[in-house]
Write an enzyme that holds these catalytic residues in place. Structure first.
Site, short mmCIF file in Angstrom:
data_model
loop_
_atom_site.label_atom_id
_atom_site.label_comp_id
_atom_site.label_asym_id
_atom_site.label_seq_id
_atom_site.Cartn_x
_atom_site.Cartn_y
_atom_site.Cartn_z
CG HIS A 24 50.92 43.50 46.92
ND1 HIS A 24 52.05 43.80 46.29
CD2 HIS A 24 49.90 42.79 46.33
CE1 HIS A 24 51.44 43.38 44.96
NE2 HIS A 24 50.48 42.71 44.95
CG HIS A 72 45.33 42.59 44.22
ND1 HIS A 72 45.33 43.22 43.00
CD2 HIS A 72 46.43 42.19 44.48
CE1 HIS A 72 46.68 43.44 42.68
NE2 HIS A 72 47.33 42.60 43.51
N GLY A 124 48.39 43.49 36.75
CA GLY A 124 47.85 42.62 35.50
C GLY A 124 49.37 42.01 34.87
CD GLU A 152 53.01 38.36 40.18
OE1 GLU A 152 52.74 39.52 39.76
OE2 GLU A 152 52.19 37.85 40.82
#
Ligand SMILES: O=c1[nH]cnc2c1ncn2[C@@H]1O[C@H](CO)[C@@H](O)[C@H]1O
Ligand SMILES: [Zn+2]
Length: 361
Positions: free
Chosen positions: A20, A22, A178, A208
């Site tokens: 994980h 980005h 998002g 989250e």
């Protein structure tokens, strides 16, 4: 714990697996400065050092929505092929230098079309950068793409189709990311069902900034293979005063089915999902033998790396090399790579790497 505490240097050398991370959250500050100058994009700080500080301080907001605002500046400089390929190549170089041997890197193609590129061209540019980085590393690191759809937008079906179109050319799966509150995973059910029909893999950012309903939908409605973060699963676990632990039905399901949790401790502290590393649910979830993996989320915004994340965990929970090996094998088992390729990395890279460190200890 009797095993000696691993040093930062040992942790850096240890083979690490990252599921994980980005792409648009891991740019080198100096690269942002240079790319911004090329296109005339105004940055909140002029030099690499103060820009790095601006990112970590602004991301340290206690709110996911404000944390995500910082991505405006990274996404802005990733709107043409050469810029995207450069960022992708540097990402692989930085991970390889940090001892990462396998990584799945995600980003949202739909956010990179403002300069006129097609979705397909964006994926091609990322792959070009990854290929360059992998060959420069001499085979020390394997990297795959995960394509993310933005959960507040309506392009998830298109992005899922893009992931399938690229499945044999470097894309290993699909994700949504998002702002979580107000945008439940079921909003994108058609895209997830399409992925399932195609026998393909996906993870979902869930649990989250929003709690159990989000995790439940991600698993039981959408069929996610893994959970991005998933920290709020802790809300379904009760620890009594005498230390006995009770799991609710959803937490039991997650543990019984070995659903991988892509945990990102430092990112969670910045967005307010956890108070500190010592108080992060990763400690209890690891003790309870959930399938926990350790990840960076956004190396730039959190000023972190895989080594930093693991050093933080070792300091907070006194983990040994054996524990770090466990996280790493958990991650490799959970990768969206064919089984034989996962096994080869576990047997030929991860296990010998840790064995060498343990022998030298
Ligand atoms: O921790 C996170 N939670 C939710 N969304 C995130 C997180 N980190 C990054 N992004 C979002 O994912 C997009 C594609 O990479 C980023 O642009 C950012 O908006
Ligand atoms: Zn994330």
């Amino acid at each position: 714990m009797s095993a000696p505490t691993p040093t930062r240097d040992q942790i850096r050398q240890a083979p690490k697996v990252l599921l994980h991370d980005h792409l648009d959250g891991g740019l080198r500050p100096q690269t942002i400065v240079e790319l911004a100058a090329e296109i005339g994009h105004e940055l909140p700080a002029g030099d690499a050092g103060s820009l790095a500080r601006w990112f970590t301080e602004s991301a340290d907001s206690g709110s996911l929505v404000r944390y995500l605002e910082t991505f405006d500046h990274t996404v802005a400089v990733m709107q043409n092929g050469p810029a995207i390929a450069r960022v992708a190549r540097e990402c692989v170089e930085d991970l390889a230098a940090d001892g990462v041997v396998y990584a799945e890197i995600r980003y949202a193609p739909e956010q990179h079309v403002e300069g006129g590129m097609s979705l397909d061209e964006v994926v091609a540019a990322v792959q070009e950068g990854f290929d360059a980085g992998m060959s420069a590393s001499g085979g020390r690191i394997v990297v795959r793409q995960l394509l993310t759809a933005m959960r507040h937008q309506a392009r998830s079906m298109e992005i899922a189709e893009l992931a399938i179109a690229w499945r044999d050319r470097g894309v290993a799966g699909f994700d949504i990311a998002g702002a979580e509150a107000g945008f439940p995973p079921t909003r994108h059910l058609d895209a997830f069902e399409y992925m399932q029909r195609e026998n393909a893999h996906f993870t979902i950012h869930a649990g989250e900034a929003f709690g159990l309903p989000s995790i439940w939908e991600a698993l039981q409605w959408c069929g996610a293979d893994r959970l991005g973060h998933g920290v709020r699963i802790i809300d379904n676990i009760t620890v009594a005063d005498d230390g006995s632990v009770e799991l609710g039905r959803l937490a039991s399901y997650v543990r019984d089915k070995r659903i991988p949790l892509e945990m990102c401790p430092r990112s969670n502290i910045q967005t307010g999902a956890a108070e500190s590393i010592a108080e992060h649910p990763i400690g209890l979830l690891t003790e309870l033998r959930f399938r926990v993996t350790v990840n960076t989320d956004n190396r730039l915004m959190s000023g972190t790396s895989m080594t930093d994340e693991m050093v933080g965990l070792v300091e907070a929970f006194d983990y040994s090399l054996e524990d770090l090996r466990w996280f790493t094998i958990n991650a490799m088992k959970s990768a969206f790579l064919p089984f034989d390729e996962r096994l080869a990395i576990i047997d030929e890279v991860v296990k010998p790497g840790y064995a060498a460190l343990v022998a030298a200890r």
